[in-house]
Design a protein around this motif. Structure first.
Motif, short mmCIF file in Angstrom:
data_model
loop_
_atom_site.label_atom_id
_atom_site.label_comp_id
_atom_site.label_asym_id
_atom_site.label_seq_id
_atom_site.Cartn_x
_atom_site.Cartn_y
_atom_site.Cartn_z
N GLY A 135 26.15 -59.11 -34.11
CA GLY A 135 27.17 -59.65 -34.03
C GLY A 135 28.07 -59.40 -32.61
O GLY A 135 27.49 -58.47 -31.84
N MET A 136 29.36 -59.89 -32.45
CA MET A 136 29.97 -59.40 -31.30
C MET A 136 31.76 -59.55 -31.82
O MET A 136 31.82 -60.60 -32.29
CB MET A 136 29.75 -60.53 -30.15
N SER A 154 27.44 -71.98 -23.13
CA SER A 154 26.99 -71.35 -24.07
C SER A 154 26.01 -72.28 -24.80
O SER A 154 26.50 -73.09 -25.59
CB SER A 154 28.06 -70.73 -25.16
N LEU A 155 24.80 -71.94 -24.69
CA LEU A 155 23.61 -72.69 -25.17
C LEU A 155 23.19 -71.73 -26.60
O LEU A 155 22.62 -70.71 -26.39
CB LEU A 155 22.50 -73.09 -24.29
N THR A 156 23.11 -72.45 -27.69
CA THR A 156 22.50 -71.83 -28.99
C THR A 156 21.06 -72.18 -29.39
O THR A 156 20.78 -73.32 -29.39
CB THR A 156 23.79 -72.10 -30.18
N LEU A 157 20.16 -71.31 -29.58
CA LEU A 157 18.84 -71.61 -30.07
C LEU A 157 18.57 -70.72 -31.28
O LEU A 157 19.02 -69.49 -31.39
CB LEU A 157 17.73 -71.06 -28.90
N GLY A 158 18.07 -71.16 -32.41
CA GLY A 158 17.65 -70.60 -33.56
C GLY A 158 18.66 -70.85 -34.74
O GLY A 158 19.36 -71.94 -34.45
N TYR A 159 18.94 -69.98 -35.62
CA TYR A 159 19.65 -70.21 -37.04
C TYR A 159 21.05 -70.35 -36.23
O TYR A 159 21.60 -69.63 -35.70
CB TYR A 159 19.46 -69.38 -37.95
N PRO A 160 21.94 -71.46 -37.12
CA PRO A 160 23.14 -71.69 -36.97
C PRO A 160 24.21 -70.23 -37.08
O PRO A 160 23.77 -69.58 -38.16
CB PRO A 160 23.60 -72.81 -37.70
N ARG A 161 25.03 -70.17 -36.33
CA ARG A 161 26.21 -68.94 -36.78
C ARG A 161 27.42 -69.37 -36.39
O ARG A 161 28.00 -70.35 -35.61
CB ARG A 161 26.04 -67.77 -35.63
N ASP A 162 28.57 -68.91 -37.01
CA ASP A 162 29.68 -69.22 -36.83
C ASP A 162 30.30 -68.48 -35.70
O ASP A 162 29.87 -67.30 -35.46
CB ASP A 162 30.78 -68.61 -37.99
N PHE A 163 30.91 -69.17 -34.88
CA PHE A 163 31.85 -68.89 -33.75
C PHE A 163 33.27 -68.89 -33.89
O PHE A 163 33.72 -70.16 -33.93
CB PHE A 163 31.23 -69.52 -32.61
N ASP A 164 33.85 -67.74 -33.85
CA ASP A 164 35.37 -67.89 -34.07
C ASP A 164 36.41 -67.72 -32.59
O ASP A 164 36.21 -66.97 -31.82
CB ASP A 164 35.99 -66.77 -35.04
N PHE A 165 37.49 -68.47 -32.84
CA PHE A 165 38.40 -68.21 -31.59
C PHE A 165 39.48 -67.67 -32.56
O PHE A 165 40.04 -68.13 -33.61
CB PHE A 165 38.67 -69.52 -31.04
N LYS A 166 40.44 -66.85 -31.78
CA LYS A 166 41.69 -66.62 -32.17
C LYS A 166 42.58 -66.40 -30.93
O LYS A 166 42.43 -65.89 -29.88
CB LYS A 166 41.58 -65.14 -32.67
N LEU A 195 40.64 -65.15 -27.41
CA LEU A 195 39.77 -64.42 -27.74
C LEU A 195 38.63 -65.20 -28.58
O LEU A 195 39.05 -66.08 -29.33
CB LEU A 195 40.07 -63.04 -28.62
N HIS A 196 37.35 -64.72 -28.42
CA HIS A 196 36.43 -65.40 -29.62
C HIS A 196 35.30 -64.16 -29.86
O HIS A 196 35.40 -63.10 -29.39
CB HIS A 196 35.46 -66.40 -28.49
#
Length: 218
Positions: A135-136, A154-166, A195-196
């Motif tokens: 993760g990050m 930002s390009l996503t490849l593969g399994y979906p993941r949650d991406f959070d902003f604050k 932030l993300h």
């Protein structure tokens, strides 16, 4: 992440403005204050995204880097590779990354994203999250060499993941589920106010490759 901390899950609306003089078909503006964030879930079709994931997983020069956190070196929980034009050195958290020349696939994606975003990119940071243990943490892409208002695609490849902003001031949190083949574009004052992060998921075994195209200022 607890819902009690002003967390919102974005429902994609049809607002398109600010970043593009003529918004590209498909990119949708997210309802976020102090930010210019656009998202398209189906920027690449599923077959193309799956083929790219398999190709890049095998052929990119992946490394597990270490960064400085509170004065000590810590191995980052993901694999990385940095590609781009000559002299596009990237520095963050005590890590200095020197570019590897573009592969044919990455350069082709760069050209496609430049047209979609009406921006120029000279480098890409590839991240391979091998499973949910990778993760990050919270951060902003606000390094000096990116300039005050960077455009980051930002390009996503593969399994979906949650991406959070604050939000830095209000602490409001917003979550986007980044799908296989999706494109997220952060621009304007986004890095100054938000932030993300990509939170870990203990029960996830599938992988995700994230390509963040950017322009390094010399």
């Amino acid at each position: 992440m607890k819902a009690s901390i002003h967390e919102s899950r974005i429902q994609v609306s049809c607002m398109q403005q600010d970043l593009f003089s003529t918004p590209p078909a498909g990119l949708i503006k997210m309802p976020m204050v102090d930010a210019e964030v656009h998202y398209q879930a189906d920027f690449l079709d599923q077959d193309t995204a799956n083929q790219l994931y398999q190709n890049l997983m095998v052929n990119l020069a992946w490394q597990q880097e270490s960064i400085q956190i509170y004065g000590r070196k810590v191995a980052i929980p993901r694999l990385q590779a940095w590609y781009g034009d000559k002299q596009t050195t990237y520095r963050y958290s005590g890590l200095e990354m020197h570019p590897i020349p573009w592969t044919k696939e990455l350069y082709s994606l760069k050209q496609k994203l430049e047209q979609a975003c009406d921006s120029q990119f000279n480098s890409v940071l590839a991240n391979w999250y091998r499973n949910g243990q990778d993760g990050m943490g919270w951060h902003a892409d606000n390094e000096t060499e990116l300039g005050e208002q960077p455009v980051i695609a930002s390009l996503t490849l593969g399994y979906p993941r949650d991406f959070d902003f604050k939000h830095r001031r209000s602490a409001q949190k917003i979550r986007i589920s980044l799908q296989n083949g999706s494109l997220l574009v952060m621009a304007g004052n986004t890095q100054q106010h938000w932030l993300h992060s990509l939170p870990k998921r203990s029960n996830l075994v599938q992988g995700r490759i994230n390509l963040t195209f950017r322009k390094i200022l010399f």
